[in-house]
Enzyme design. Structure first.
Site, PDB file in Angstrom:
ATOM      1  N   ALA A 105       0.715  -1.095   0.240  1.00 28.32           N
ATOM      2  CA  ALA A 105       0.048   0.143   0.035  1.00 28.32           C
ATOM      3  C   ALA A 105       1.095   1.226   0.088  1.00 28.32           C
ATOM      4  O   ALA A 105       1.961   1.233   0.462  1.00 28.32           O
ATOM      5  CB  ALA A 105      -0.947   0.208   1.308  1.00 28.32           C
ATOM      6  N   PHE A 106       0.359   2.334  -0.629  1.00 30.04           N
ATOM      7  CA  PHE A 106       1.358   3.595  -0.733  1.00 30.04           C
ATOM      8  C   PHE A 106       1.617   3.937   0.804  1.00 30.04           C
ATOM      9  O   PHE A 106       2.414   4.870   0.932  1.00 30.04           O
ATOM     10  CB  PHE A 106       0.789   4.444  -1.529  1.00 30.04           C
ATOM     11  CG  PHE A 106      -0.183   5.558  -1.047  1.00 30.04           C
ATOM     12  CD1 PHE A 106      -1.558   5.354  -1.183  1.00 30.04           C
ATOM     13  CD2 PHE A 106       0.288   6.637  -0.525  1.00 30.04           C
ATOM     14  CE1 PHE A 106      -2.378   6.348  -0.364  1.00 30.04           C
ATOM     15  CE2 PHE A 106      -0.505   7.771   0.206  1.00 30.04           C
ATOM     16  CZ  PHE A 106      -1.855   7.542   0.110  1.00 30.04           C
ATOM     17  N   LYS A 107       0.733   3.619   1.631  1.00 29.61           N
ATOM     18  CA  LYS A 107       1.080   4.134   2.991  1.00 29.61           C
ATOM     19  C   LYS A 107       2.226   3.920   3.819  1.00 29.61           C
ATOM     20  O   LYS A 107       2.651   4.307   4.843  1.00 29.61           O
ATOM     21  CB  LYS A 107      -0.400   4.109   4.005  1.00 29.61           C
ATOM     22  CG  LYS A 107      -1.223   4.828   3.342  1.00 29.61           C
ATOM     23  CD  LYS A 107      -2.742   4.953   4.149  1.00 29.61           C
ATOM     24  CE  LYS A 107      -3.757   5.728   3.839  1.00 29.61           C
ATOM     25  NZ  LYS A 107      -4.488   5.031   2.608  1.00 29.61           N
ATOM     26  N   ASP A 108       2.764   2.709   3.212  1.00 29.76           N
ATOM     27  CA  ASP A 108       3.941   2.275   3.743  1.00 29.76           C
ATOM     28  C   ASP A 108       4.961   3.231   3.938  1.00 29.76           C
ATOM     29  O   ASP A 108       5.675   3.506   5.031  1.00 29.76           O
ATOM     30  CB  ASP A 108       4.734   1.120   2.632  1.00 29.76           C
ATOM     31  CG  ASP A 108       4.019  -0.136   2.952  1.00 29.76           C
ATOM     32  OD1 ASP A 108       3.447  -0.275   3.786  1.00 29.76           O
ATOM     33  OD2 ASP A 108       3.863  -1.125   1.789  1.00 29.76           O
ATOM     34  N   ALA A 111       4.143   5.599   6.787  1.00 27.55           N
ATOM     35  CA  ALA A 111       4.033   4.975   8.090  1.00 27.55           C
ATOM     36  C   ALA A 111       5.502   4.907   8.547  1.00 27.55           C
ATOM     37  O   ALA A 111       5.875   5.017   9.670  1.00 27.55           O
ATOM     38  CB  ALA A 111       3.266   3.747   7.971  1.00 27.55           C
TER      39      ALA A 111
END
Ligand SMILES: *Cc1c(COP(=O)(O)O)cnc(C)c1O
Length: 429
Positions: A105-108, A111
């Site tokens: 996920a691009f939120k990696d 985060a």
């Protein structure tokens, strides 16, 4: 660099304070006091630079000296240890694949970056910080994975029992160490309500340092500006104007792109691609911002009726509607249109997208009706994260990537929770 609250009723604070706090005491979002453009030579020589060098040079004005240069370099290197390929779809459209990280996920990126910043600030602090998150599926895994084994930080994730996919549940519940999954007897809104109540519970917050990990937090929001620079690095030799179509929910990602633009990145146009949650689309035509309750769609990471980062976008355009309108256009699509786009990408271009990327592709096509720029849509999740929808539409099975395969064999560990009091008891144990 200091940060101010966009509500302007709270004192300006440093990067470290803003990261630990998340939201300002007046409930405003934090915003950097200044954004200084990079030297023209940065862009002239970008194709010869490594991703980590680009990222470090772009973000350091926001973070050094709160985090020393050598530590920031390490944080950037650890955050960015995977690829960000631009894949050509056709002559006028490419996609930036943001799903090559550990949870796909691009939120990696956000985060992992935030976790390491918080970990650094916590080295000298004897009290642990607890990151409390509610997830409807996709976000929780990226946060959990990003914070895994960061010292001084505990992560508690609430997810609705039976409402997330098998893959998503495994990603949340098999990590162990400093990550605890709480399986809530309820829906996503119940999880979210419990988290909000915890943040307002003085008995709780007087005993422990609680923080959130959404794109309100500057350490999760700002590193997303890297994506737009990495795209330019790969497409610069085309000598064409570049526009970005960004599948948007809370508008953190697209807003970070606009920060990259302020740093000097040449961007012809930003396109906010939305599902039927169309608050911003309406605003751009009526100039009246009317938040609404979110509507459920197949691109559910964008089911947001009141995008929290839109206020940052307005600030970046000096709250001038005409300036914003010149830089941002926005479109909204139904689930049916999204499925048609998924199928078209597969049939015509042999490309398997996920529903969020498909919405981005639709935005790209719409913009191209009146432009000869090259449009890059951001592919924000790997299609296996939304396996049910994608396999149904393209009538093919998608092989599981190794990151996902590895997690499917692990054993789920979750604690059942059915009320706020149970959550509180767990946190105070
Ligand atoms: C979070 C998310 C989005 C929306 O990003 P924002 O920064 O909230 O606009 C889009 N696609 C996927 C897959 C996401 O997880």
């Amino acid at each position: 660099m200091n940060y101010y609250s966009l509500n302007r009723k709270a004192p300006n604070i440093t990067f470290s304070e803003a990261v630990v706090r998340g939201l300002a005491p007046d409930k405003g979002l934090y915003f950097p006091e200044s954004i200084t453009p990079l030297e023209p030579s940065f862009f002239e020589t970008i194709e010869g630079k490594s991703n980590t060098k680009i990222a470090f040079e772009a973000i350091k004005q926001f973070i050094v000296p709160e985090i020393p240069e050598d530590v920031l370099k390490t944080i950037v290197e650890e955050t960015l240890n995977f690829d960000f390929p631009v894949v050509e779809i056709n002559e006028n459209i490419s996609t930036l694949e943001l799903f090559h990280g550990p949870t796909m996920a691009f939120k990696d990126v956000g985060a992992r970056f935030m976790a390491r910043c918080l970990g650094y600030f916590n080295k000298t602090n004897t009290n642990d910080v607890t990151v409390l998150v509610a997830t409807s599926g996709d976000t929780g895994g990226a946060v959990a994975n990003g914070f895994l084994s960061v010292k001084g930080v505990n992560v508690v994730i609430l997810y609705p029992s039976g409402k997330v996919s098998d893959i998503q549940e495994k990603q949340l519940t098999t990590l162990g160490q400093n990550i605890t999954a709480l399986e809530v007897d309820g829906v996503f809104d119940d999880c979210q309500d419990m988290v909000k109540r915890a943040f307002m519970d003085v008995e709780l917050t007087s005993k422990m340092q609680l923080t959130s990990a959404n794109s309100i937090n500057i350490a999760r929001w700002l590193p997303q500006l890297f994506y737009f620079l990495f795209t330019y690095k790969q497409l610069k030799s085309k000598h064409k104007d570049i526009a970005f179509s960004v599948p948007s929910g809370n508008f953190g990602n697209i807003c970070a792109g606009m920060v990259a633009q302020k740093l000097g990145l040449p961007v012809k146009q930003f396109i906010a691609a939305n599902n039927t949650n169309d608050t911003v689309v309406n605003y751009m035509t009526t100039q009246s911002y009317e938040p609404k309750p979110s509507v459920q769609t197949i691109s559910n990471a964008m089911d947001v009726g009141n995008p929290s980062n839109f206020i940052r976008i307005q600030e970046l355009h000096n709250n001038n509607f005409e300036a914003l309108k010149a830089n941002l256009c926005s479109f909204s699509y139904t689930d049916e249109e999204t499925k048609t786009a998924l199928l078209e990408l597969y049939k015509d271009y042999d490309y398997v997208a996920d529903p969020h990327g498909a919405v981005g592709y639709l935005g790209a096509k719409e913009y191209l009706k009146n432009s000869d720029a090259h449009v890059v849509f951001l592919e924000t999740a790997h299609p296996t994260k939304f396996l049910g929808v994608v396999e149904d539409v393209i009538e093919q099975t998608i092989p599981l990537p190794p990151q996902i395969e590895a997690v499917m064999d692990k054993e789920k560990v979750a604690i059942s929770v059915s009320s706020y009091d149970e959550l509180k008891r767990f946190l105070l144990r």
